[in-house]
Design a protein around this motif. Structure first.
Motif: not given
Length: 295
Positions: A92-100
């Motif tokens: 989740y953190l990885f995906a959130e970081a990519i999105q940001r």
């Protein structure tokens, strides 16, 4: 697990509930999605800590007719569950970081900084409380990694708030979050694998040939076969095997021999639960590790 471990779980739970509440309030007041995301992260960890606390209490229950080995594996089950949760959180953190990277969040820097310091302090105290137990228990290790994840997340939020407030560079938040998620994923895989090995009764990296050699060093033992070695819990390694002995050995000597072998295996390999079946001619032509067909 002793009473100190139980108290540790209690204090870590209290700290994380306080941190989660503070970050939810701070996130809503500041409009910071980063703080709200961190609050959700902490809320997930509170659930994991409660699970581990319950497992710790269950593991203390005495053996009975239904659970003849006791309840120690409750902690291993909790460690495995926490490991899986950690993998999901890291993804989740990885995906959130990519999105940001493409959609940086608007953050109220000063309020975010103040609330993130509260979160960082709470997570650091939790890490210190769990640090000693993390070396002895998979369950405590999983919780320690949860706290490490939270601490890294809090550091990222603190650093991000400072950089965004004073330099206006919003990409620092996803960069730090990406690094933390990768580190967490690596550690989560290790915890999950270790606990899965316990549940699958895998050999805890002991040299089976060395074990065979130690047993055969006793002159009365001619052969060892049907060997099984597995870790039952954090503090229990078990061995079950058949050994061929001289047919003229007395029952008393066989009993003494079994105890001598058990003492040596505990000293040299840390195996503290040994079951040996003495045989004369049966199994002399069988392998050290029996096949499924033979069983």
């Amino acid at each position: 697990m002793n009473d100190k471990s139980t108290k540790s779980y209690m204090w870590v739970t209290i700290l994380n509930v306080a941190v989660t509440a503070a970050e939810f309030v701070g996130g809503f007041l500041s409009g910071s999605l980063a703080l709200l995301s961190d609050a959700v992260h902490n809320l997930t960890d509170v659930a994991s800590i409660v699970l581990a606390y319950i497992a710790n209490l269950i593991a203390k229950k005495h053996k009975n007719e239904h659970k003849t080995f006791g309840y120690k594996r409750a902690e291993t089950l909790a460690a495995y569950t926490n490991g899986v949760i950690l993998i999901l959180i890291s993804a989740y953190l990885f995906a959130e970081a990519i999105q940001r990277f493409s959609k940086p969040e608007v953050i109220e820097g000063k309020l975010m900084f103040a609330i993130s310091l509260v979160g960082l302090a709470g997570n650091l105290f939790s890490m210190l409380i769990l640090m000693r137990g993390a070396k002895k228990s998979l369950n405590a290790r999983a919780l320690f990694l949860n706290m490490l994840s939270d601490t890294l997340s809090s550091v990222a939020v603190v650093a991000g708030s400072l950089v965004i407030t004073y330099f206006g560079w919003k990409l620092i938040d996803p960069i730090l979050t990406l690094a933390a998620s990768v580190m967490l994923f690596k550690e989560a895989i290790e915890v999950t694998k270790d606990s899965a090995d316990v549940l699958m009764e895998a050999n805890p990296d002991l040299d089976l040939k060395a074990i065979e050699g130690a047993v055969l060093s006793f002159k009365e033992v001619k052969r060892l076969h049907h060997l099984h070695v597995w870790r039952y819990s954090d503090d229990t390694i078990m061995l079950d095997a058949h050994m061929n002995v001289d047919p003229d050995l007395s029952a008393q000597r066989i009993e003494e021999l079994s105890q001598e072998i058990a003492d040596r295996l505990k000293t040299e390999f840390g195996i503290n639960h040994v079951t040996l079946q003495a045989e004369c001619g049966r199994g002399m032509d069988e392998d050290l590790i029996s096949s499924d067909k033979e069983n």
